[in-house]
Scaffold this motif. Structure first.
Motif, PDB file in Angstrom:
ATOM      1  N   SER A   7      25.719 -53.839  -6.152  1.00  0.00           N
ATOM      2  CA  SER A   7      26.290 -52.695  -5.423  1.00  0.00           C
ATOM      3  C   SER A   7      27.720 -52.372  -5.822  1.00  0.00           C
ATOM      4  CB  SER A   7      26.252 -52.964  -3.920  1.00  0.00           C
ATOM      5  OG  SER A   7      24.933 -53.088  -3.473  1.00  0.00           O
TER       6      SER A   7
ATOM      7  N   PHE B 160      24.306 -44.529  -5.574  1.00  0.00           N
ATOM      8  CA  PHE B 160      23.459 -45.718  -5.581  1.00  0.00           C
ATOM      9  C   PHE B 160      24.148 -46.888  -4.871  1.00  0.00           C
ATOM     10  CE2 PHE B 160      20.673 -48.998  -7.295  1.00  0.00           C
ATOM     11  CZ  PHE B 160      19.457 -48.341  -7.222  1.00  0.00           C
TER      12      PHE B 160
ATOM     13  N   GLN C 208      22.544 -47.947  -1.652  1.00  0.00           N
ATOM     14  CA  GLN C 208      21.234 -48.595  -1.646  1.00  0.00           C
ATOM     15  C   GLN C 208      21.407 -50.066  -1.290  1.00  0.00           C
ATOM     16  OE1 GLN C 208      18.460 -47.201  -1.722  1.00  0.00           O
ATOM     17  NE2 GLN C 208      18.674 -45.291  -2.841  1.00  0.00           N
TER      18      GLN C 208
ATOM     19  N   ILE D 195      13.007 -49.555  -3.844  1.00  0.00           N
ATOM     20  CA  ILE D 195      13.654 -48.244  -3.742  1.00  0.00           C
ATOM     21  C   ILE D 195      12.761 -47.199  -4.402  1.00  0.00           C
ATOM     22  CG2 ILE D 195      15.666 -46.874  -4.409  1.00  0.00           C
ATOM     23  CD1 ILE D 195      17.261 -49.529  -4.389  1.00  0.00           C
TER      24      ILE D 195
ATOM     25  N   ASP E 250      15.620 -40.798   4.407  1.00  0.00           N
ATOM     26  CA  ASP E 250      16.446 -41.601   3.517  1.00  0.00           C
ATOM     27  C   ASP E 250      16.086 -43.081   3.544  1.00  0.00           C
ATOM     28  OD1 ASP E 250      19.023 -41.739   1.849  1.00  0.00           O
ATOM     29  OD2 ASP E 250      19.445 -43.179   3.445  1.00  0.00           O
ATOM     30  N   THR E 251      15.828 -43.626   4.717  1.00  0.00           N
ATOM     31  CA  THR E 251      15.617 -45.067   4.845  1.00  0.00           C
ATOM     32  C   THR E 251      14.409 -45.340   5.727  1.00  0.00           C
ATOM     33  OG1 THR E 251      17.997 -45.424   4.670  1.00  0.00           O
ATOM     34  CG2 THR E 251      16.700 -47.251   5.521  1.00  0.00           C
TER      35      THR E 251
END
Length: 138
Positions: free
Chosen positions: A16, A42, A45, A52, A102-103
């Motif tokens: 990350s 990104f 994420q 993903i 999104d999630t």
């Protein structure tokens, strides 16, 4: 084998951190508090790369979990179909957008599905002038 898991990847861990951008003297002088120009979305994420999706989820996608729950050896369902609209008033100008799913967090032992939508709008340095934001299901 490459390590894989269902746990979250913290934002201060690799990989990350490499997407966070450059926070140098130039950024402090000319860009702060906005994100750096080399910031990559990104960074947000948190899932393992194998978990993903390469595209926005549209809702209605079939999900099948096999041997991931004590209660259900084989759990099958579809992501619920929802349309979320977001209206924003910045200095009297109203913009309405449709949020994107999104999630997706699946908690099979809790029989719980958590969905998060994301909406973006251009406000550059006008974020202090946001009068209101309305979020609603259509």
């Amino acid at each position: 084998p490459v390590p894989t898991g269902f746990g979250l990847i913290a934002r201060n861990w690799m990989p990350s951190v490499k997407y966070a951008g450059t926070y140098d003297e130039s950024w402090q002088q000319y860009r702060c508090p906005l994100l750096p120009l080399d910031f990559d979305d990104f960074y947000f994420q948190a899932a393992h790369p194998d978990l993903i999706s390469g595209r926005w989820l549209m809702c209605g996608e079939p999900i099948r979990l096999v041997n991931l729950s004590k209660q259900h050896a084989d759990l099958t369902f579809k992501i619920p179909r929802r349309t979320i609209s977001v209206s924003t008033n910045i200095q009297g100008s109203v913009t309405t957008t449709e949020a994107a799913l999104d999630t997706v967090v699946i908690e099979p032992d809790e029989s719980r599905l958590v969905l998060t939508w994301r909406s973006t709008f251009h406000c550059q340095r006008k974020f202090l002038y946001i009068h209101w934001v309305k979020i609603g299901e259509q």
